[in-house]
Motif scaffolding. Structure first.
Motif, mmCIF file in Angstrom:
data_model
loop_
_atom_site.group_PDB
_atom_site.id
_atom_site.type_symbol
_atom_site.label_atom_id
_atom_site.label_comp_id
_atom_site.label_asym_id
_atom_site.label_seq_id
_atom_site.Cartn_x
_atom_site.Cartn_y
_atom_site.Cartn_z
ATOM 1 N N PRO A 29 23.453 43.808 61.073
ATOM 2 C CA PRO A 29 24.371 42.723 60.664
ATOM 3 C C PRO A 29 24.647 41.793 61.846
ATOM 4 O O PRO A 29 24.886 42.258 62.970
ATOM 5 N N PRO A 40 27.969 32.791 49.926
ATOM 6 C CA PRO A 40 26.603 32.699 50.451
ATOM 7 C C PRO A 40 25.916 31.428 49.954
ATOM 8 O O PRO A 40 26.070 31.046 48.790
ATOM 9 N N TYR A 48 16.846 35.109 55.518
ATOM 10 C CA TYR A 48 16.563 36.535 55.368
ATOM 11 C C TYR A 48 15.083 36.782 55.017
ATOM 12 O O TYR A 48 14.480 37.767 55.482
ATOM 13 N N SER A 60 22.694 43.055 55.848
ATOM 14 C CA SER A 60 23.263 41.701 55.812
ATOM 15 C C SER A 60 24.323 41.505 56.874
ATOM 16 O O SER A 60 24.871 42.466 57.431
ATOM 17 N N GLU A 61 24.615 40.244 57.117
ATOM 18 C CA GLU A 61 25.778 39.932 57.959
ATOM 19 C C GLU A 61 27.033 40.527 57.327
ATOM 20 O O GLU A 61 27.071 40.826 56.136
ATOM 21 N N THR A 63 30.111 41.210 55.389
ATOM 22 C CA THR A 63 30.500 40.556 54.138
ATOM 23 C C THR A 63 31.845 41.108 53.670
ATOM 24 O O THR A 63 31.997 42.315 53.504
ATOM 25 N N TRP A 87 24.755 35.847 45.983
ATOM 26 C CA TRP A 87 23.925 36.757 46.770
ATOM 27 C C TRP A 87 22.581 37.059 46.090
ATOM 28 O O TRP A 87 21.581 37.392 46.755
ATOM 29 N N VAL A 91 19.027 38.223 47.890
ATOM 30 C CA VAL A 91 18.503 39.590 47.775
ATOM 31 C C VAL A 91 17.097 39.565 47.178
ATOM 32 O O VAL A 91 16.191 40.274 47.645
ATOM 33 N N PHE A 101 17.176 46.098 51.450
ATOM 34 C CA PHE A 101 18.276 45.225 51.877
ATOM 35 C C PHE A 101 19.605 45.894 51.552
ATOM 36 O O PHE A 101 19.913 46.184 50.396
ATOM 37 N N CYS A 103 23.919 45.658 52.127
ATOM 38 C CA CYS A 103 25.006 44.713 52.405
ATOM 39 C C CYS A 103 26.070 45.418 53.235
ATOM 40 O O CYS A 103 26.584 46.470 52.837
#
Length: 487
Positions: A29, A40, A48, A60-61, A63, A87, A91, A101, A103
């Motif tokens: 992240p 987003p 990504y 993910s960053e 969230t 999102w 994704v 992936f 989150c």
């Protein structure tokens, strides 16, 4: 280069639970601050996807799981349906290249205090210079009283900091404008309680063309996206209804007055007043009834009836202003008759659990104070308890501090205190059960994230009085900076 016969350790496959990874290089992240309004954006699809490999693992960053992150408007969230939908194409872009992936979820939670080096790092949005301020958090061993939850009827409030009605003079032609969406959304929090600016129940307000109305279908429709913006952040939103009355010539003290706004310079003048005839009053009662119906149609959670501020209901209540000799003047029962007829009609229309009342019984009505405001307030509070209204929102003038005890003892619903409170005063009022909630006008006007600032014991923006009633859609309206939390 390594020998072809020797595998690079990081590039060897690995089975992580049910996930077959082709290598062991993980993208962690990383906060990027490009998710506007916590949503987003489409440019994240490419970001990504660029970093995805078949069988690669991305996280993910950070969230947010809650709207507490609204102080960091460019960090993504996933607490709303819209955010979740935003999102999905991001994704899909990772999955489209065979990546795995995850989150990362975060929540800053309530900010506790410490005398150690426990600091809140806050972004100074005012000067936009990428400068961080360290705000030392005040040491406290117990929750801030104003930030404790409260159940107001069926409404679960997360804190007791109320945004009260404030005239802002930016609703052109009496119609709410799109810029109000941002204004109210900036000040909304999950479980926070907001009351709209005073909104006219009748076209008599056309002398104040920049104050909003809710007597027409177009006005009702214009309110809907504004209400949605507050609900989208989990807030509770009531519409304050007012009616200045009819205008005509009169030399009597019992008059109906309203202010006519002059948009160019913001000044006001008083038109000539008159006394209303008894047979005109049912129309005003019906105006309130229809306006309340329209407010619910617009999506508001309820209405607050403005029975304060020297407007029509307040004038009838005050025995030094009301000199009528009919059934609406003289005794306390008669002077309260119009108020109770209006409130009763609104209760009948939308339900008592959706109705609040604003009062300023201890204040002057055009220079004249009621001869016995404590007796008046006790009687009216008792009658409103019988009607079952949700709350009373009572203004305390500077010369009458802590004047709500008589109302507190007579009223069984929620009591909101108002009148120049600061955080310390508000905490004391809650701790002592003097009031259940406290409203903060100018502080909320200048500090869109006021509850968060109270929580962090952070500095407050100063209000600019010269912009209170300007018609500019930004200046003095949506340009007050929020405190952005960087965790």
């Amino acid at each position: 280069m390594a020998s072809n016969s020797t595998s690079v350790s990081l590039l060897t496959p690995y089975k992580m639970g049910s996930f077959e990874l082709s290598h062991r290089v993980v993208m962690p992240p990383m906060t990027r601050k490009r998710s506007y309004n916590n949503t987003p954006q489409s440019h994240a699809i490419e970001y990504y996807a660029q970093r995805t490999t078949k069988g690669g693992f991305l996280i993910s960053e950070s969230t947010s799981a809650s709207d507490i992150s609204n102080g960091s408007p460019n960090m993504p969230g996933i607490w709303t349906e819209d955010q979740a939908e935003a999102w999905k194409p991001i994704v899909d872009s990772v999955h489209g290249k065979g990546g795995v992936f995850f989150c990362q979820l975060w929540h800053p939670g309530r900010l506790s205090d410490s005398s150690l080096n426990n600091f809140l790092i806050a972004w100074n949005a005012a000067n936009k210079k990428k400068k961080f301020i360290e705000t030392e958090m005040a040491a406290k061993s117990s929750p801030v009283p104003l930030l404790t939850p409260y159940k107001m009827g069926s409404f679960e409030l997360s804190h007791r900091v109320v945004m009260p009605p404030m005239t802002r003079n930016r609703s052109y032609n009496n119609t709410p404008q799109p810029h109000a969406i941002e204004y109210y959304a900036q000040r909304a929090t999950k479980g926070g309680f907001i009351i709209s600016e005073s909104t006219s129940a009748s076209d008599i307000s056309n002398g104040s063309p920049n104050m909003p109305g809710i007597w027409t279908k177009d006005q009702t429709e214009a309110w809907k996206p504004i209400v949605d913006s507050v609900h989208g952040k989990g807030g509770v939103f009531f519409c304050q209804l007012w009616h200045p009355g009819r205008l005509s010539d009169s030399t009597l003290n019992n008059f109906i007055m309203f202010w006519k706004a002059v948009p160019d310079d913001g000044e006001y003048f008083k038109p000539t007043p008159k006394q209303l005839k008894a047979n005109e009053l049912p129309l005003i009662v019906n105006n309130f009834r229809i306006a309340a119906r329209n407010a619910i149609e617009a999506g508001f959670d309820g209405v607050e009836i403005n029975s304060a501020n020297s407007y029509i209901i307040d004038q009838f209540l005050n025995d030094q202003v009301n000199d009528r000799t009919d059934e609406y003047g003289g005794s306390i029962e008669n002077r309260c008759r119009l108020a109770l007829e209006i409130i009763g009609a609104v209760v009948e229309e939308i339900g008592a659990d959706r109705v609040g009342i604003k009062l300023s019984l201890f204040s002057e009505v055009y220079g004249k104070k009621d001869s016995n405001p404590e007796f008046l307030s006790t009687y009216l509070a008792s009658e409103l308890t019988k009607l079952g209204v949700l709350y009373l929102h009572v203004f305390e003038p500077k010369d009458e501090p802590r004047c709500l005890k008589s109302i507190r003892s007579a009223f069984e619903g929620t009591l909101i205190a108002s009148g120049g409170y600061n955080k310390t005063d508000g905490d004391e009022a809650i701790t002592e059960s003097y009031a259940d909630l406290v409203s903060f006008g100018r502080l909320f006007l200048a500090n869109p994230d006021l509850p968060k600032r109270f929580e962090a014991n952070a500095p407050l923006n100063k209000h600019d009085r010269s912009t209170f009633y300007k018609t500019d859609p930004v200046v003095g309206y949506t340009d007050y900076p929020s405190l952005e939390i960087a965790c």
